[in-house]
Each structure stands twice: as C-alpha cells, then as structure tokens.
Design an enzyme around this catalytic site. Structure first.
Site, PDB file in Angstrom:
ATOM      1  N   GLU A  48       0.718  -1.245  -0.044  1.00 20.14           N
ATOM      2  CA  GLU A  48      -0.045  -0.045  -0.054  1.00 20.14           C
ATOM      3  C   GLU A  48       0.859   1.141  -0.144  1.00 20.14           C
ATOM      4  O   GLU A  48       0.382   2.355  -0.256  1.00 20.14           O
ATOM      5  CB  GLU A  48      -0.824   0.005   1.176  1.00 20.14           C
ATOM      6  CG  GLU A  48      -1.969  -1.201   1.116  1.00 20.14           C
ATOM      7  CD  GLU A  48      -3.184  -0.705   0.246  1.00 20.14           C
ATOM      8  OE1 GLU A  48      -3.025   0.530  -0.359  1.00 20.14           O
ATOM      9  OE2 GLU A  48      -3.953  -1.798   0.109  1.00 20.14           O
ATOM     10  N   GLU A  54       7.677 -21.516   8.002  1.00 20.13           N
ATOM     11  CA  GLU A  54       7.566 -20.796   9.042  1.00 20.13           C
ATOM     12  C   GLU A  54       8.593 -21.275   9.955  1.00 20.13           C
ATOM     13  O   GLU A  54       9.147 -20.471  10.932  1.00 20.13           O
ATOM     14  CB  GLU A  54       6.672 -20.558   9.823  1.00 20.13           C
ATOM     15  CG  GLU A  54       5.760 -21.697  10.474  1.00 20.13           C
ATOM     16  CD  GLU A  54       4.485 -21.235  11.069  1.00 20.13           C
ATOM     17  OE1 GLU A  54       4.639 -21.566  12.443  1.00 20.13           O
ATOM     18  OE2 GLU A  54       3.557 -20.998  10.438  1.00 20.13           O
TER      19      GLU A  54
END
Length: 318
Positions: free
Chosen positions: A100, A131
């Site tokens: 963004e 992960e």
C-alpha cells in the site's frame, strides 16, 4: 469404496507443545466451549466485544511503537529500507502494508518490502515448513542485500515463529535496526529485537486462531509504523497525502482534490499547476502556495528532501 486415510499417530507432548500451551494467544476459553450452539447474533456480539479490547492493548504499547517509528524514519531518511518479515497471517499483513505504500506515499517498490515465509505462493496457500526455518529468513534477507541502514520488523503473533525470529537475529547481526511485533509477553522475538512491541490481546474467540484479535492488533500497529514513518519523512502535508501516486482515475481525482484543499486555488489553476508539474501533487501545491514555477518547485523540493513545509519556509523566509 473410498478407503479412509491411516490414523495420525499420537506423539507424546514435546517442548513445542509445552511452549504453545504457555502462550496467551493459544489459550483455551472454557466459557466459549459451546459457542457453536449459540445464536448467530450472540456469537457476533461476543466477537465484537473481543475485538473492542484490541485498541486498548495497542495503546499500552504506544511509547514503544513511537520509539520504533523514530528509529525507522531516521534510517529511511538515510536511504534505508523498511522490511517486514513474517509467516502466515503475520507475513500476509506485512506484505499488504508494504504494497500500500507506493500508491499512498509514492515510495519506490524497494523502499518498503514485505517478506513472507514461503514466498509469493504463501500469500494464498500454506507453504508447509516455511515458518519453521530461520535459514530461509536469512536467505531471503541475503537476497535483498540487507545493509546497516535498513530496518527489519519481525512480525509473529506467538513471538516464537522461527522465520520471524531468524530474520531479526540475522538483521541485527548485519547492523540493521530491528523491531519485534508480537502478541505475547517475554517472547524470543522480543528478546532478539532492539525495539520489542508486545500487544497482548489475550486468548482468541476460536482457540489459537491468531488471524482474529492478534491479526487485528498487528494490522493496527503496522498501519502506525508505515503511516507515521511516512509523515516523519515528509510524505504528507498536514493530513493530506501529497505524495499520492495518481495512477488511475480515482487517484487523479484525489490528487486534484488534495491540491485544492491545500491551496484553495480554483479548479482551473489546480489543473494548470498539475499539468506543469507532470501531475505531481506536491509540486503543484508548492507552485501555487509559493508563487513559483514548476521547475523551481521541483528544485526546492529536492533541496528540502521532499518536505513540502520546509520548501515553503525556504520561499517565505525573508
């Protein structure tokens, strides 16, 4: 006839299970044990009550958040990059926040970067085992050419995710500034980071589903990190996003409105200033408020490091 899958072997509790049982984000709420039998409206009310506690938890960490942001802005002012590192929901939130920044603040794509364990495929599907690898985090940061002027923000609800912890450990070794954002207290991520931020939101409505309150808390903090850092870097004028990248009709209309709000100029003057300045909102505002041409406005903005208010003061200084 379809055969059933073989039963999953039951392994005795290990260190990881004990570790997870100690985390508030993994805690079981016995008062919600029959939530699946509740009326839908009651479930919605309960969820809303849980969510309402998140801003209070964030508020408790505001001094730490502000200190981290000051450090981030200082590094970025020297050409450093802001890099988010996380797995699963935490990683996706980092990628979202980074993505963004170019349209909102006209940053280059490489200025704010979101790294997620498992890479691009992990944005929409789980990448098994990613992960759990500190080494993968180190490799991802090495591929970026991480430098001392950069900032790495490890994001992990549990505060123990190896990918996030590994990223922060690697970054600190490289001399980069490090921030650890978690939703538990006294976590390995906090211990590894120079700026630990622990937004303790408590047990989730659905036990262990950290895309809920923990995810909301992380999103709120990431909003602060990117937005306030950009304010400090001169990407706004007051509360107007004067570095907006006008890449579509909606953003071009927003750009015109921002110039109008900042200057009070007529529609015709706003259009002329934007056209002269190549569509750059900040350039148009400076030209109109400072009474200078587009070329002079561009030079003054460069000399001020992109800070519109500083450039205006330079024009108005006796």
């Amino acid at each position: 006839m379809t055969s059933l899958p073989p039963p999953v072997p039951h392994n005795p509790p290990g260190p990881l299970q004990s570790e997870l049982e100690s985390l508030t984000t993994e805690a079981y709420r016995s008062d919600l044990a029959d939530i699946d039998r509740w009326p839908t409206l009651d479930i919605a009310r309960a969820m809303n009550r849980e969510d309402a506690a998140v801003p209070t938890a964030v508020a408790a960490q505001l001094p730490r958040i502000a200190a981290a942001i000051d450090g981030i802005a200082a590094r970025m002012a020297r050409g450093g990059r802001l890099v988010y590192c996380g797995a699963g929901t935490a990683g996706r939130l980092g990628v979202l926040d980074a993505s963004e920044c170019p349209p909102t603040f006209n940053t280059a794509p490489q200025e704010v970067i979101g790294l997620i364990a498992g890479g691009r495929p992990a944005m929409t599907a789980a990448v098994e085992g990613a992960e759990d690898s500190r080494e993968l985090a180190e490799a991802d940061l090495a591929a970026l050419g991480l430098a001392e002027r950069d900032v790495v923000v490890g994001v992990s609800a549990s505060g123990r995710t190896p990918y996030a912890v590994g990223a922060v450990v690697c970054a600190r070794r490289a001399g980069a500034l490090t921030v650890g954002l978690s939703c538990n207290a006294d976590t390995p991520l906090s211990a590894a980071a120079e700026h630990p931020i622990e937004v303790v939101v408590g047990p989730e409505l659905i036990a262990g589903s950290t895309r809920l309150k923990a995810g909301t808390a992380q999103k709120l903090v990431l909003n602060m990190i990117s937005t306030i850092s950009m304010i400090r870097l001169g990407k706004t004028y007051g509360n107007l996003m004067v570095d907006v990248r006008a890449s579509n009709d909606k953003l071009r209309a927003r750009s015109r409105r921002i110039v109008s709000l900042a200057t009070g100029a007529s529609t015709e003057d706003v259009e002329r200033a934007l056209a002269a300045g190549g569509g750059e909102t900040k350039n148009a505002i400076l030209a109109l408020l400072g009474g200078v041409d587009a070329a002079t406005a561009a030079r003054l903005l460069t000399e001020s490091g992109g800070h519109l208010r500083t450039a205006l003061h330079a024009i108005r200084r006796p």
